[in-house]
Design an enzyme around this catalytic site. Sequence first.
Site, short mmCIF file in Angstrom:
data_model
loop_
_atom_site.label_atom_id
_atom_site.label_comp_id
_atom_site.label_asym_id
_atom_site.label_seq_id
_atom_site.Cartn_x
_atom_site.Cartn_y
_atom_site.Cartn_z
N ASP A 143 27.50 -33.30 26.58
CA ASP A 143 26.05 -33.23 26.75
C ASP A 143 25.28 -33.29 25.44
O ASP A 143 24.05 -33.17 25.42
CB ASP A 143 25.68 -31.98 27.56
CG ASP A 143 26.11 -32.13 29.01
OD1 ASP A 143 25.99 -33.24 29.56
OD2 ASP A 143 26.60 -31.14 29.59
N ASP A 169 28.41 -37.22 35.33
CA ASP A 169 27.16 -36.90 34.62
C ASP A 169 27.09 -37.59 33.26
O ASP A 169 26.02 -37.87 32.74
CB ASP A 169 27.04 -35.38 34.38
CG ASP A 169 27.56 -34.52 35.51
OD1 ASP A 169 28.48 -34.96 36.23
OD2 ASP A 169 27.08 -33.39 35.66
N1 GLY Z 1 25.42 -31.98 34.13
C1 GLY Z 1 25.63 -30.78 34.86
C2 GLY Z 1 24.84 -30.71 36.11
O1 GLY Z 1 24.25 -31.70 36.55
O2 GLY Z 1 24.81 -29.63 36.67
#
Ligand code: GLY
Length: 383
Positions: free
Chosen positions: A99, A160
Amino acid sequence: MSNVKKGKDKEWLEAQLDFCYEKIRANLKTFATLVPPAASCNQIYQPEGNTDWTASFWVGQLFLAKEGTRTNDFDQVIENQIASFQNRLDQKIELETHDIGFLYILSAIADYQVNAHQSSREMAIKAADLLMTRYNEKAHIIQAWGDLNAPEQRGRMIIDCLLNLPLLYFASRETGDKKYYKAAYLHAKQTQKYIVRDNATTYHTYYFDTETGQAKYGKTQQGYSDDSCWARGQTWGIYGFTLSYLYTGDTSFIETAIRVADYFIERLPKDNVPYWDLIFNDGSNEERDSSSGAIAVCGLLELAKALPLSNPKREIYQATALAIIESLATNYTTKNLPESNGLLLHGVYDKKSNTGVDECMSWGDYYYLEALIRLNQSWQSYF
Ligand code: GLY
């Protein structure tokens, strides 16, 4: 027919945007240097330091508000936040995560794009270098979470991450070094091949053997079960595959985005806001995830824009995006809850661990505002 279509578009959209701007202005003092956490607690975000993967969704909203209002009212807090992201990178605070993409796209890249600060360009490239350390040359994937040798997390990629890849595409474009592009492209290809199932549903995560590069098995983290379809993952897929198409020109990504979008649309309940896992539908007592609705609006609009004018799906995606945003704006905001400092109610972070269930999500607020901005003005994505 949706309000947005009835010709009230501009007036209706501006009323929704004004509500968001007012909330954001009211939050400037509380989050001058601190940030909202991932999820609210009883619909209130308690300020915290810049340590979580979600810390950039606040500064992202500030950039949107700056661009949407064409004022300098948000500049001081943006400046504080950018300094905080620089410090986090310099000190490597809690950055053992893919992230790094979300974190530095919505801070450094947005700042470079909006304010042309060279220091933010450098920051984004340095962040991309750190993200590259998570790329496994054998499996061609970016490891999502944790230490690269942690047995639970080694070789695990997640859907994600598609939204984190633009940091690498950016670094390639800015430096001329293809290594970032290659890693992002190959990671997106592996996501397409292993995370997307034959019926266009998606796994949340997938494990690879990091020594041999062999694909192992899919597993959920935040979905209902390993073989269900976590709603937010599916919407990261709609938006994310479209982005990889735009950066690489590989048309197979747009085909995948279409398949993933069509399944998502098919599973929308009557009020057009998805349940937190697409296994649920009308009649279920499970919670909605408004944040995946907001992400879907952005993804569907980007996907529609990428399709040729002659493609009939263009209209379907635009109409669905409008139907979702209207439902969110009418029934899912904090308009009737003035004590809340969030924008969008009824999100789910992680149902299984009972974290952030039926709360405001910091990314839900960001994508809700991004969706409204996309509908109201010409705007260049930070992703
Ligand atoms: N990227 C983690 C979520 O969408 O919760």
